[in-house]
Design an enzyme around this catalytic site. Structure first.
Site, short mmCIF file in Angstrom:
data_model
loop_
_atom_site.label_atom_id
_atom_site.label_comp_id
_atom_site.label_asym_id
_atom_site.label_seq_id
_atom_site.Cartn_x
_atom_site.Cartn_y
_atom_site.Cartn_z
N ASP A 18 29.62 36.40 45.94
CA ASP A 18 30.65 35.47 45.48
C ASP A 18 30.14 34.77 44.23
O ASP A 18 28.94 34.79 43.94
CB ASP A 18 30.99 34.44 46.57
CG ASP A 18 32.07 33.46 46.11
OD1 ASP A 18 33.06 33.92 45.50
OD2 ASP A 18 31.93 32.25 46.33
N SER A 19 31.04 34.08 43.55
CA SER A 19 30.62 33.30 42.39
C SER A 19 29.74 32.12 42.82
O SER A 19 28.99 31.59 42.01
CB SER A 19 31.85 32.78 41.65
OG SER A 19 32.68 32.07 42.55
N CYS A 81 34.66 37.24 46.39
CA CYS A 81 35.30 36.40 45.39
C CYS A 81 36.64 37.03 44.95
O CYS A 81 36.66 38.19 44.50
CB CYS A 81 34.38 36.27 44.18
SG CYS A 81 35.07 35.30 42.85
N GLU A 159 34.38 21.92 46.06
CA GLU A 159 33.01 21.82 45.53
C GLU A 159 32.46 20.40 45.67
O GLU A 159 31.27 20.20 45.75
CB GLU A 159 32.97 22.23 44.06
CG GLU A 159 33.40 23.67 43.81
CD GLU A 159 32.26 24.67 43.86
OE1 GLU A 159 31.17 24.32 43.45
OE2 GLU A 159 32.51 25.81 44.33
N CYS A 191 41.75 32.70 47.52
CA CYS A 191 40.54 32.12 46.92
C CYS A 191 39.58 31.77 48.04
O CYS A 191 40.01 31.27 49.10
CB CYS A 191 40.91 30.87 46.13
SG CYS A 191 39.48 30.00 45.46
N HIS A 193 37.68 29.40 48.46
CA HIS A 193 37.56 27.98 48.82
C HIS A 193 38.72 27.46 49.66
O HIS A 193 38.61 26.43 50.30
CB HIS A 193 37.48 27.13 47.55
CG HIS A 193 36.18 27.25 46.81
ND1 HIS A 193 35.64 28.46 46.46
CD2 HIS A 193 35.32 26.31 46.36
CE1 HIS A 193 34.50 28.26 45.80
NE2 HIS A 193 34.29 26.96 45.74
N1 DGL Z 1 35.18 32.44 44.36
C1 DGL Z 1 36.33 32.14 43.52
C2 DGL Z 1 37.53 32.92 44.04
O1 DGL Z 1 37.63 33.29 45.18
C3 DGL Z 1 36.63 30.66 43.49
C4 DGL Z 1 35.57 29.84 42.79
C5 DGL Z 1 35.39 30.19 41.32
O2 DGL Z 1 36.30 29.93 40.51
O3 DGL Z 1 34.34 30.72 41.01
O4 DGL Z 1 38.42 33.19 43.28
#
Ligand code: DGL
Length: 280
Positions: A18-19, A81, A159, A191, A193
């Site tokens: 993931d990011s 992600c 976050e 997403c 999050h």
């Molecule tokens: N992990 C990203 C997503 O699922 C969300 C957080 C980011 O913007 O890096 O799109």
């Protein structure tokens, strides 16, 4: 194809990427469904968030991280992600020998089988919604009408560990009222999050709207792929869960992971992926 491909047998870890920290929702769902499996998780914290970045940059970052996971010997790649999945849906499957699971396909399939009135909402980062990846996959079915909306402030809230304040509800109302008013009966949380904001999202959308969360749907896909490819961990397998971050501080990753998920993640090590270049 990259080096190190297909080294991982049944007892090798599942590589989850993931990011940042949000993909831990997918890791948690995978380990709940597959407790004997080892997991190697990389959060690209050096370059997160991906959501507001140009899709070409996200694609490059994501390939570097996935290459690293393959070089570390994983038996499967999970792109947790949504923004990265949207940026490189096809590329990853062509590039690697190990199976690749991403988050968009599983959520789309579930949304299609959940909706009763054919009106589906999708929320995600600017990158995900701007790419049209969800819309394209859903609109293959001509009977569906898709209402998509980027909700960038949701990631900021999560976050900061803020999920249940009046401000969150006010922003949720602002983002989601148009989808609710459009009569969607199914909403895809596109997403990593957003599962942390499910209370607020469900409150605003009302009890009749089904929420489809990519974490559990993706874990089911991981399960299916491991079984069908005969890649499940062996009976005596002792699972290990290793968490890596590309950013400068393992403690930052750990702090947020603890705030969001409790004590599940105990240590984080720092890793370099490819030629890391910090965001401009
Ligand atoms: N992990 C990203 C997503 O699922 C969300 C957080 C980011 O913007 O890096 O799109």
């Amino acid at each position: 194809m990259t080096s190190g491909q297909a080294r991982g047998g049944g007892d090798a870890p599942i590589g989850i990427f993931d990011s940042g920290v949000g993909g831990l929702t997918v890791a948690r769902a995978v380990s709940a469904m597959l407790p004997r499996e080892s997991i190697l998780y990389i959060g690209d914290t050096a370059r997160s968030p991906y959501g507001p970045k140009p899709i070409a940059d996200v694609r490059r970052y994501a390939l570097e991280v996935l290459d690293t996971l393959v070089d570390e010997g994983v038996k499967m790649l999970v792109i947790a992600c949504n923004t990265a999945s949207a940026a490189m849906l096809r590329d990853a499957r062509e590039r690697y020998d190990v199976p690749v699971v991403e988050v968009i396909g599983p959520a789309v399939r579930t949304a299609m089988s959940t909706t009763r009135n054919g009106r589906i909402g999708v929320i995600g980062t600017e990158g995900t919604i701007g790419s049209g990846a969800y819309q394209d996959m859903l609109e293959v079915n001509e009977r569906l009408t898709v209402f998509a909306r980027a909700c960038p402030r949701f990631v900021e809230f999560v976050e900061r560990g803020v999920t249940d304040t009046p401000e969150v509800l006010a922003v949720a109302e602002e983002y989601l009222a148009p989808l609710r008013d459009a009569g969607v009966d199914t909403l895809v949380l596109g997403c990593t999050h957003y599962p942390f904001l499910e209370g607020a999202i469900s409150y605003v959308m009302g009890p009749d709207v089904s929420l489809v969360s990519s974490d559990t749907e993706t874990a089911k896909d991981v399960y299916r792929q491991l079984v069908s490819r005969d890649l499940l961990a062996g009976h005596g397998a002792v699972p290990t869960h290793v968490y890596e971050a590309t950013g400068a501080s393992a403690d930052d990753f750990l702090d947020l992971a603890h705030r969001l998920m409790g004590r599940e993640v105990s240590t984080v090590r720092l890793v370099q992926t490819g030629a890391i270049d910090l965001p401009r």
